[in-house]
Write a protein that holds these residues in place. Sequence first.
Motif, mmCIF file in Angstrom:
data_model
loop_
_atom_site.group_PDB
_atom_site.id
_atom_site.type_symbol
_atom_site.label_atom_id
_atom_site.label_comp_id
_atom_site.label_asym_id
_atom_site.label_seq_id
_atom_site.Cartn_x
_atom_site.Cartn_y
_atom_site.Cartn_z
ATOM 1 N N ARG A 102 50.493 -1.794 10.190
ATOM 2 C CA ARG A 102 51.084 -2.624 9.135
ATOM 3 C C ARG A 102 50.017 -3.320 8.306
ATOM 4 N N CYS A 103 48.892 -3.635 8.926
ATOM 5 C CA CYS A 103 47.793 -4.285 8.203
ATOM 6 C C CYS A 103 47.135 -3.315 7.226
ATOM 7 N N VAL A 104 46.875 -2.110 7.674
ATOM 8 C CA VAL A 104 46.175 -1.114 6.858
ATOM 9 C C VAL A 104 47.111 -0.443 5.853
ATOM 10 N N GLU A 105 48.359 -0.215 6.259
ATOM 11 C CA GLU A 105 49.344 0.524 5.464
ATOM 12 C C GLU A 105 48.807 1.883 5.010
ATOM 13 N N PRO A 106 48.376 2.713 5.954
ATOM 14 C CA PRO A 106 47.860 4.040 5.592
ATOM 15 C C PRO A 106 48.999 4.984 5.238
ATOM 16 N N ASP A 107 48.699 5.981 4.409
ATOM 17 C CA ASP A 107 49.735 6.985 4.160
ATOM 18 C C ASP A 107 49.616 8.159 5.125
ATOM 19 N N SER A 108 48.521 8.207 5.916
ATOM 20 C CA SER A 108 48.390 9.264 6.920
ATOM 21 C C SER A 108 47.794 8.704 8.198
ATOM 22 N N LEU A 109 48.231 9.254 9.319
ATOM 23 C CA LEU A 109 47.720 8.878 10.635
ATOM 24 C C LEU A 109 47.151 10.115 11.320
ATOM 25 N N TYR A 110 46.039 9.932 12.018
ATOM 26 C CA TYR A 110 45.471 10.966 12.877
ATOM 27 C C TYR A 110 45.531 10.425 14.302
ATOM 28 N N VAL A 111 46.202 11.152 15.184
ATOM 29 C CA VAL A 111 46.466 10.676 16.541
ATOM 30 C C VAL A 111 46.057 11.734 17.558
ATOM 31 N N PRO A 112 45.796 11.336 18.805
ATOM 32 C CA PRO A 112 45.458 12.327 19.835
ATOM 33 C C PRO A 112 46.676 13.173 20.198
ATOM 34 N N TYR A 113 46.410 14.342 20.728
ATOM 35 C CA TYR A 113 47.475 15.251 21.166
ATOM 36 C C TYR A 113 48.203 14.651 22.367
ATOM 37 N N ARG A 114 49.518 14.767 22.377
ATOM 38 C CA ARG A 114 50.354 14.104 23.382
ATOM 39 C C ARG A 114 50.050 14.550 24.807
ATOM 40 N N ASN A 115 49.710 15.819 25.009
ATOM 41 C CA ASN A 115 49.551 16.339 26.368
ATOM 42 C C ASN A 115 48.098 16.456 26.818
ATOM 43 N N ASP A 116 47.201 15.679 26.206
ATOM 44 C CA ASP A 116 45.833 15.605 26.715
ATOM 45 C C ASP A 116 45.859 15.148 28.169
ATOM 46 N N VAL A 117 44.860 15.568 28.931
ATOM 47 C CA VAL A 117 44.844 15.250 30.353
ATOM 48 C C VAL A 117 44.646 13.754 30.608
ATOM 49 N N HIS A 118 43.999 13.044 29.696
ATOM 50 C CA HIS A 118 43.735 11.613 29.882
ATOM 51 C C HIS A 118 44.997 10.809 29.587
ATOM 52 N N SER A 119 45.403 9.981 30.539
ATOM 53 C CA SER A 119 46.640 9.208 30.387
ATOM 54 C C SER A 119 46.590 8.257 29.198
ATOM 55 N N ASP A 120 45.405 7.755 28.853
ATOM 56 C CA ASP A 120 45.287 6.870 27.684
ATOM 57 C C ASP A 120 45.709 7.585 26.402
ATOM 58 N N HIS A 121 45.394 8.868 26.302
ATOM 59 C CA HIS A 121 45.729 9.622 25.094
ATOM 60 C C HIS A 121 47.244 9.743 24.931
ATOM 61 N N ALA A 122 47.927 10.028 26.027
ATOM 62 C CA ALA A 122 49.375 10.143 25.975
ATOM 63 C C ALA A 122 50.012 8.809 25.587
ATOM 64 N N ALA A 123 49.506 7.723 26.172
ATOM 65 C CA ALA A 123 50.054 6.399 25.884
ATOM 66 C C ALA A 123 49.843 6.019 24.423
ATOM 67 N N VAL A 124 48.672 6.343 23.881
ATOM 68 C CA VAL A 124 48.376 6.021 22.479
ATOM 69 C C VAL A 124 49.257 6.854 21.550
ATOM 70 N N PHE A 125 49.413 8.115 21.861
ATOM 71 C CA PHE A 125 50.285 8.960 21.041
ATOM 72 C C PHE A 125 51.696 8.374 20.977
ATOM 73 N N ASP A 126 52.276 8.081 22.129
ATOM 74 C CA ASP A 126 53.646 7.574 22.169
ATOM 75 C C ASP A 126 53.780 6.274 21.388
ATOM 76 N N ALA A 127 52.806 5.379 21.554
ATOM 77 C CA ALA A 127 52.879 4.090 20.874
ATOM 78 C C ALA A 127 52.705 4.242 19.369
ATOM 79 N N ALA A 128 51.778 5.095 18.955
ATOM 80 C CA ALA A 128 51.531 5.290 17.524
ATOM 81 C C ALA A 128 52.744 5.893 16.832
#
Length: 227
Positions: A102-128
């Motif tokens: 909301r602060c940046v108001e970007p028109d595009s987002l780049y996010v990690p792939y949902r099924n990466d082996v690292h649990s942090d990546h999955a959590a970030v994907f879902d939240a984003a």
Amino acid sequence: MPNLKLQSALVIAPHPDDETLGCGGTILKLKAMGVSVHWLIVTTIDGVAGFPQDRVAVRAREIESVRDAYGFDGVHQCFLPAAGLDTLGKGELIGAIGKVIRCVEPDSLYVPYRNDVHSDHAAVFDAAVSAAKTFRSPFVKAIYAYETLSETDFGLRPDDPGFRPNLYEDITGYLDRKISIMSKFDGEMGEFPFPRSEECLRALATLRGAQANCNAAEAFMTLKEIR
């Protein structure tokens, strides 16, 4: 480039170095085209078991050096515990990432792939993705998932169809700078056959380039585009 005429991008990295592994060449290309690019680092190693305080100071200097190398228009940090995002309430993570969106108001987002082996990546994907719902962030017109060497390629979930890119970014002319920036993260690169090695970065870029009929490319999954 994506079919949309994008003006601003937010690259969301669970850990500093994910943005470079996944879309470092694309970041450099976007900046060269005059696109405003922001970097969101979700986690921190400060206060996390196994990371001495002197390593925390080194990481802070690495982030500053990488920021300058890319020329980011802004760097944002959530300061959430590395390797512990799956222990947090979903609302906390969505709220932290959503605040930056909301602060940046970007028109595009780049996010990690949902099924990466690292649990942090999955959590970030879902939240984003949750924070970028149209009624919450109507300015977000596109979402792209990037692949991360040593995380995407090591996913073994039997229900995962695998990373299947449908968008390729020609990064011919940017690959050497991408690798140079990646080397700024002390201890993250290793000797081949370690997956985060120069040989592997070049090999993946060459493979994606062959798929896109160019010398070097980065691959993405287009998750959303509003025209």
